[in-house]
Design a protein around this motif. Structure first.
Motif, short mmCIF file in Angstrom:
data_model
loop_
_atom_site.label_atom_id
_atom_site.label_comp_id
_atom_site.label_asym_id
_atom_site.label_seq_id
_atom_site.Cartn_x
_atom_site.Cartn_y
_atom_site.Cartn_z
N LEU A 184 38.89 26.44 34.55
CA LEU A 184 39.48 26.35 35.89
C LEU A 184 39.99 24.93 36.15
O LEU A 184 41.06 24.75 36.75
CB LEU A 184 38.44 26.74 36.94
CG LEU A 184 38.08 28.23 37.00
CD1 LEU A 184 36.97 28.47 38.03
CD2 LEU A 184 39.31 29.08 37.34
N VAL A 185 39.22 23.93 35.70
CA VAL A 185 39.67 22.54 35.85
C VAL A 185 40.97 22.33 35.08
O VAL A 185 41.93 21.71 35.59
CB VAL A 185 38.59 21.56 35.36
CG1 VAL A 185 39.15 20.15 35.22
CG2 VAL A 185 37.40 21.55 36.31
N TRP A 186 41.03 22.83 33.86
CA TRP A 186 42.21 22.64 33.03
C TRP A 186 43.43 23.34 33.63
O TRP A 186 44.51 22.75 33.72
CB TRP A 186 41.95 23.17 31.62
CG TRP A 186 43.05 22.89 30.65
CD1 TRP A 186 43.33 21.71 30.04
CD2 TRP A 186 44.04 23.82 30.18
NE1 TRP A 186 44.43 21.83 29.21
CE2 TRP A 186 44.87 23.12 29.28
CE3 TRP A 186 44.28 25.17 30.43
CZ2 TRP A 186 45.95 23.73 28.64
CZ3 TRP A 186 45.36 25.78 29.79
CH2 TRP A 186 46.17 25.05 28.90
N ILE A 187 43.25 24.58 34.05
CA ILE A 187 44.37 25.33 34.65
C ILE A 187 44.84 24.63 35.92
O ILE A 187 46.04 24.49 36.17
CB ILE A 187 43.94 26.78 34.94
CG1 ILE A 187 43.73 27.54 33.62
CG2 ILE A 187 45.00 27.50 35.78
CD1 ILE A 187 43.09 28.90 33.80
N GLY A 188 43.88 24.18 36.74
CA GLY A 188 44.25 23.49 37.97
C GLY A 188 44.99 22.19 37.69
O GLY A 188 45.98 21.87 38.37
N PHE A 230 43.17 9.68 34.13
CA PHE A 230 42.16 8.63 33.99
C PHE A 230 40.88 9.00 34.75
O PHE A 230 39.77 8.88 34.21
CB PHE A 230 42.73 7.31 34.50
CG PHE A 230 41.71 6.22 34.64
CD1 PHE A 230 41.28 5.51 33.53
CD2 PHE A 230 41.17 5.91 35.88
CE1 PHE A 230 40.33 4.50 33.66
CE2 PHE A 230 40.23 4.90 36.02
CZ PHE A 230 39.81 4.20 34.91
N CYS A 231 41.02 9.44 35.97
CA CYS A 231 39.86 9.80 36.78
C CYS A 231 39.11 10.99 36.18
O CYS A 231 37.87 10.99 36.12
CB CYS A 231 40.29 10.13 38.21
SG CYS A 231 40.95 8.72 39.13
N LEU A 232 39.86 11.98 35.72
CA LEU A 232 39.23 13.18 35.16
C LEU A 232 38.45 12.85 33.89
O LEU A 232 37.29 13.28 33.73
CB LEU A 232 40.31 14.22 34.87
CG LEU A 232 39.84 15.64 34.53
CD1 LEU A 232 38.97 16.20 35.65
CD2 LEU A 232 41.05 16.55 34.29
N ALA A 258 43.36 14.28 29.08
CA ALA A 258 42.48 15.39 29.48
C ALA A 258 43.07 16.75 29.17
O ALA A 258 42.34 17.74 29.06
CB ALA A 258 42.18 15.29 30.97
N PHE A 259 44.39 16.84 29.02
CA PHE A 259 45.00 18.12 28.66
C PHE A 259 44.45 18.63 27.33
O PHE A 259 44.45 19.84 27.08
CB PHE A 259 46.52 17.98 28.56
CG PHE A 259 47.20 17.72 29.87
CD1 PHE A 259 47.37 18.74 30.80
CD2 PHE A 259 47.66 16.47 30.20
CE1 PHE A 259 47.99 18.51 32.02
CE2 PHE A 259 48.28 16.21 31.41
CZ PHE A 259 48.45 17.25 32.32
N ALA A 260 43.99 17.73 26.45
CA ALA A 260 43.40 18.12 25.16
C ALA A 260 41.89 18.12 25.19
O ALA A 260 41.25 18.95 24.54
CB ALA A 260 43.89 17.18 24.06
N ILE A 261 41.28 17.20 25.94
CA ILE A 261 39.82 17.09 25.95
C ILE A 261 39.16 18.26 26.67
O ILE A 261 38.15 18.81 26.19
CB ILE A 261 39.39 15.76 26.62
CG1 ILE A 261 39.82 14.56 25.76
CG2 ILE A 261 37.88 15.73 26.85
CD1 ILE A 261 39.10 14.44 24.44
N VAL A 262 39.70 18.66 27.81
CA VAL A 262 39.06 19.72 28.60
C VAL A 262 38.99 21.05 27.84
O VAL A 262 37.94 21.71 27.87
CB VAL A 262 39.76 19.88 29.96
CG1 VAL A 262 39.13 21.04 30.75
CG2 VAL A 262 39.66 18.60 30.77
N PHE A 314 41.59 18.11 18.65
CA PHE A 314 41.57 17.81 20.07
C PHE A 314 41.50 16.30 20.31
O PHE A 314 42.14 15.78 21.22
CB PHE A 314 40.37 18.49 20.73
CG PHE A 314 40.44 19.99 20.69
CD1 PHE A 314 41.02 20.71 21.73
CD2 PHE A 314 39.92 20.70 19.62
CE1 PHE A 314 41.08 22.09 21.70
CE2 PHE A 314 39.97 22.09 19.58
CZ PHE A 314 40.57 22.79 20.62
N ALA A 315 40.70 15.60 19.48
CA ALA A 315 40.58 14.16 19.63
C ALA A 315 41.91 13.47 19.38
O ALA A 315 42.31 12.55 20.12
CB ALA A 315 39.52 13.62 18.67
N THR A 316 42.63 13.89 18.33
CA THR A 316 43.93 13.30 18.03
C THR A 316 44.94 13.56 19.15
O THR A 316 45.65 12.66 19.58
CB THR A 316 44.47 13.87 16.70
OG1 THR A 316 43.53 13.61 15.65
CG2 THR A 316 45.81 13.23 16.34
N ALA A 317 44.96 14.80 19.62
CA ALA A 317 45.90 15.16 20.69
C ALA A 317 45.62 14.39 21.98
O ALA A 317 46.53 14.10 22.76
CB ALA A 317 45.86 16.66 20.95
#
Length: 226
Positions: free
Chosen positions: A8-12, A161-163, A88-92, A79-82
């Motif tokens: 949900l966080v990622w989609i938002g 940055f905040c996320l 956060a688009f890759a980490i979440v 995911f780490a490379t991306a």
């Protein structure tokens, strides 16, 4: 529930970044090019510091994520490379797909030894503190506020940055378990100090002990205070 929450966080975040954030300014491409090549003359130090911190945060995550990935079915390195490009688009998505696992087996590769090193943690801590001091003390906050309202690049980068700063504890509990750190106060000290707690943890955490292949480290049973 945590997986649903991360999705949900990622989609938002994706929805807001692409459909609700301010439009890009005409000079965005030139700004990114100058930041990436170190041509920072005339650029607000707050923007310079924020841009560089968005390169530090993926390194902070990699110090936990790639060790965590040893015990996961998904390729953590991807995911780490991306994350160095899209944050956060890759980490979440990684946080949503991974399985909770506080174990580690096998020997550390040279790369994992680097990521597990306190010297790397110290270097990241010094760099982070230097960038924060530079941006906060030298930055033009009025100009930053204007760019926040008018530039998609600055707006989304700030939210990114905040996320990333507040989601670091999502990997912290399992990393502590691998190192037999059972004091719940340590977890909350890191969790309640976004970014600063993360760099202190990377400097002070004990080295990860290598285990025989397929060995499972005992996971302490401690409760989280309400």
């Amino acid at each position: 529930m945590s997986r649903i929450g991360f999705w949900l966080v990622w989609i938002g975040f994706v929805t807001y970044a692409f459909f609700l954030a301010p439009p890009d300014r005409p000079d965005t491409f030139d700004l990114i090019k100058h930041l990436a090549t170190g041509q920072i003359a005339g650029i607000n130090p707050l923007i310079v510091a924020l841009f560089n911190l968005m390169g530090i945060l993926p390194m902070l995550y990699s110090c936990l994520l790639l060790i965590d990935g040893r015990m996961q079915k998904i390729p953590a390195w991807l995911f780490a490379t991306a994350s160095f490009a899209v944050g956060a688009f890759a980490i979440v998505p990684y946080l949503a797909l991974r399985e909770p696992n506080g174990t580690f087996s096998g020997k550390k590769t040279w790369w994992l030894k680097v990521l597990d090193s306190r010297w790397l943690g110290l270097a990241l801590a010094i760099t982070t503190l230097g960038l924060l001091f530079y941006g906060i003390s030298q930055g033009d906050w009025t100009d930053f506020g204007e760019q926040w309202r008018s530039s998609r690049f600055t707006h989304v980068m700030s939210l990114d940055f905040c996320l990333l700063s507040v989601l670091f504890p999502a990997l912290l509990r399992d990393d502590m378990t691998r190192r037999e750190l059972t004091d719940d106060r340590l977890f909350w000290a890191v969790a309640l100090l976004p970014l600063l707690g993360a760099i202190v943890y990377l400097v002070l955490r004990p080295p990860l002990q290598e285990q025989p292949e397929n060995a499972v480290s005992p996971q302490p049973n401690y409760r989280t205070s309400p």
